[in-house]
Design an enzyme around this catalytic site. Structure first.
Site, PDB file in Angstrom:
ATOM      1  N   LEU A 221       0.843  -1.256  -0.031  1.00  0.00           N
ATOM      2  CA  LEU A 221       0.038   0.020   0.077  1.00  0.00           C
ATOM      3  C   LEU A 221       0.843   0.966  -0.003  1.00  0.00           C
ATOM      4  CD1 LEU A 221      -2.592  -1.041   2.661  1.00  0.00           C
ATOM      5  CD2 LEU A 221      -2.741  -1.457   0.132  1.00  0.00           C
ATOM      6  N   ASP A 222       1.975   1.107   0.801  1.00  0.00           N
ATOM      7  CA  ASP A 222       3.015   2.424   0.847  1.00  0.00           C
ATOM      8  C   ASP A 222       3.691   2.558  -0.668  1.00  0.00           C
ATOM      9  OD1 ASP A 222       2.882   3.624   3.262  1.00  0.00           O
ATOM     10  OD2 ASP A 222       4.337   2.177   4.332  1.00  0.00           O
ATOM     11  N   HIS A 223       4.334   1.465  -0.860  1.00  0.00           N
ATOM     12  CA  HIS A 223       4.934   1.498  -2.296  1.00  0.00           C
ATOM     13  C   HIS A 223       4.049   1.889  -3.488  1.00  0.00           C
ATOM     14  CE1 HIS A 223       9.029   0.418  -0.860  1.00  0.00           C
ATOM     15  NE2 HIS A 223       8.376  -0.193   0.020  1.00  0.00           N
TER      16      HIS A 223
END
Length: 455
Positions: free
Chosen positions: A354-356
């Site tokens: 989700l971050d990347h």
């Protein structure tokens, strides 16, 4: 609609450019029950295509350069923080109190990597010292939702495990699904500074673009790290009282400069930075920076033509809009941890995807906003959230073909170089197009060591 066409449409891209993208599909890359490989490939692909498009416009090319995606490069980049070595030392990505814990009726996940998050967690649980056994005992006596509310009320971070069905019934989920993957807003009617034409090699689409980076942790720094790869002058600014984790800074600091600035005390210095910026990227809770005059509209009033990119964990809306959050916590709330786990224990994605993913999509949105600004003028704001990306992963994507090759090891996509931090082993960038850069122009430096001014 394929995953990459969805991502490209979300950032406002012309579907006629999609044939410029080709992919090497590899079996075993980011293996999970959910289609993480497809999400990762789509977000990186949209970013690379947006970069190639902007580069073609600025260089006066007859056609947009071809984009090359390789699942091996993408999968390696999505766990870049795990591949980092500093003088041969592996990083520490999670503190002892950042983990899953059983409660009286289920599970909860806490995040306590930073001292200012660890202290309120301990206070809410009535635990005097950083003792995992004592924390576990305190959590075992309470329900997961009781823990969630008590820790957040104290200023810490803890999220109860929910199934996808339980999350779908939550008021925050209802707000999230109503929003697009990427939100767009025009900010003003002023014509922006014209970027000069490009020449030379490699083709750097963001050359000359000044990016003020007000982000922390992974998603925002991944976005600005990517803009730095593409030639942008990126200055990351942090509050001096909130130092970044050293390994996190090393992983996401490639291509950037890093300065500290107290926004309350050094307003003149910040306004000077803003007066020459093309892009401002923020990664704090919605409203957290408004008291400093850093809302999108307030920034655009002082710097007409500005591109503002806003990133949050839970979204700019709903009852959780002001809550802090991280990838691991969003996975727990939205049902991802339940999907990837078992009856005995919650699980996690093979990467902080989700971050990347949101980081590359954010960079894509900024690049497309710069292309639109070049052709139409006007400042723009783009907004993304980890939770909306999670919704896309769980309910909007489908697994793709197995792939003609196998992802066996990351070695082909790792590099080494010296830096002010020591000898680094690091992940090479997955964003690739014909004639484009293959590595960052500079390694990360010491956190906060650069002057708060444009180079």
């Amino acid at each position: 609609m394929t995953a990459i066409s969805t991502a490209w449409s979300a950032v406002g891209g012309d579907p006629a450019l999609l044939p410029r993208v080709s992919a090497m599909v590899r079996e075993g890359a980011l293996h999970a029950r959910l289609p993480v490989r497809e999400l990762a490939r789509a977000c990186v692909g949209a970013c690379a295509l947006a970069a190639a498009e902007l580069g073609a416009r600025r260089a006066g090319l007859a056609e947009v350069p071809g984009v090359r995606l390789d699942d091996g490069a993408v999968a390696t980049a999505f766990v870049s923080e795990r591949h980092l070595l500093v003088d041969g030392r592996a990083p520490v990505n999670f503190a002892p109190l950042s983990r899953f814990w059983p409660t009286a009726d289920g599970w909860v996940r806490t995040h306590a990597n930073y001292p200012h998050h660890r202290a309120p967690l301990l206070a809410a649980l009535g635990v005097a010292e950083e003792d995992p056994d004592a924390v576990g005992a305190a959590l075992a006596e309470r329900s997961s939702h009781e823990v969630e509310e008590a820790v957040y009320a104290a200023g810490g971070l803890a999220v109860a495990l929910r199934t996808p069905q339980e999350w779908a019934a939550h008021e925050q989920s209802a707000e999230v699904v109503r929003r697009p993957l990427v939100e767009h807003e025009r900010l003003d009617t002023a014509h922006a500074r014209a970027l000069p034409p490009l020449d030379g090699t490699p083709l750097l689409p963001a050359a000359g673009v000044r990016v003020l980076d007000l982000t922390r942790v992974i998603a925002g720094p991944v976005a600005t790290r990517t803009l730095a790869l593409l030639g942008a002058d990126v200055l990351r600014v942090d509050a001096p009282q909130l130092p970044e984790l050293a390994d996190q800074h090393a992983d996401t600091g490639f291509g950037k400069r890093s300065a500290t600035l107290d926004l309350a005390a050094d307003r003149r210095a910040f306004e000077e930075l803003l007066s020459a910026a093309d892009v401002v990227v923020t990664g704090y809770r919605p409203g957290a920076l408004d008291r400093f005059g850093l809302s999108a509209r307030a920034l655009a009033e002082r710097r007409p033509g500005l591109v503002v990119a806003q990133l949050s964990a839970w979204g700019d809306y709903g009852p959780w809009r002001e809550r802090r959050g991280f990838d691991s916590l969003v996975q727990v709330a939205t049902g991802i941890a339940a999907i990837e786990g078992s009856a005995e224990r919650p699980g996690a994605l093979p990467a902080q995807a989700l971050d990347h993913g949101t980081g590359y999509l954010l960079a894509a949105a900024v690049l497309r906003a710069l292309t639109e600004r070049r052709e139409q003028g006007y400042g723009r704001c783009v907004r993304l959230s980890l939770t909306r990306t999670a919704e896309w992963l769980v309910n909007g994507l489908r697994p793709g073909p197995r792939g003609e090759r196998v992802y066996e090891a990351p070695d082909a996509w790792l590099g080494e170089r010296d830096s002010p931090l020591g000898r680094l082993r690091y992940t090479l960038p997955p964003v690739s197009f014909t004639g484009g850069p293959v590595d960052w122009g500079r390694p990360p430096g010491v956190w906060g060591a650069d002057p708060a001014g444009w180079g």
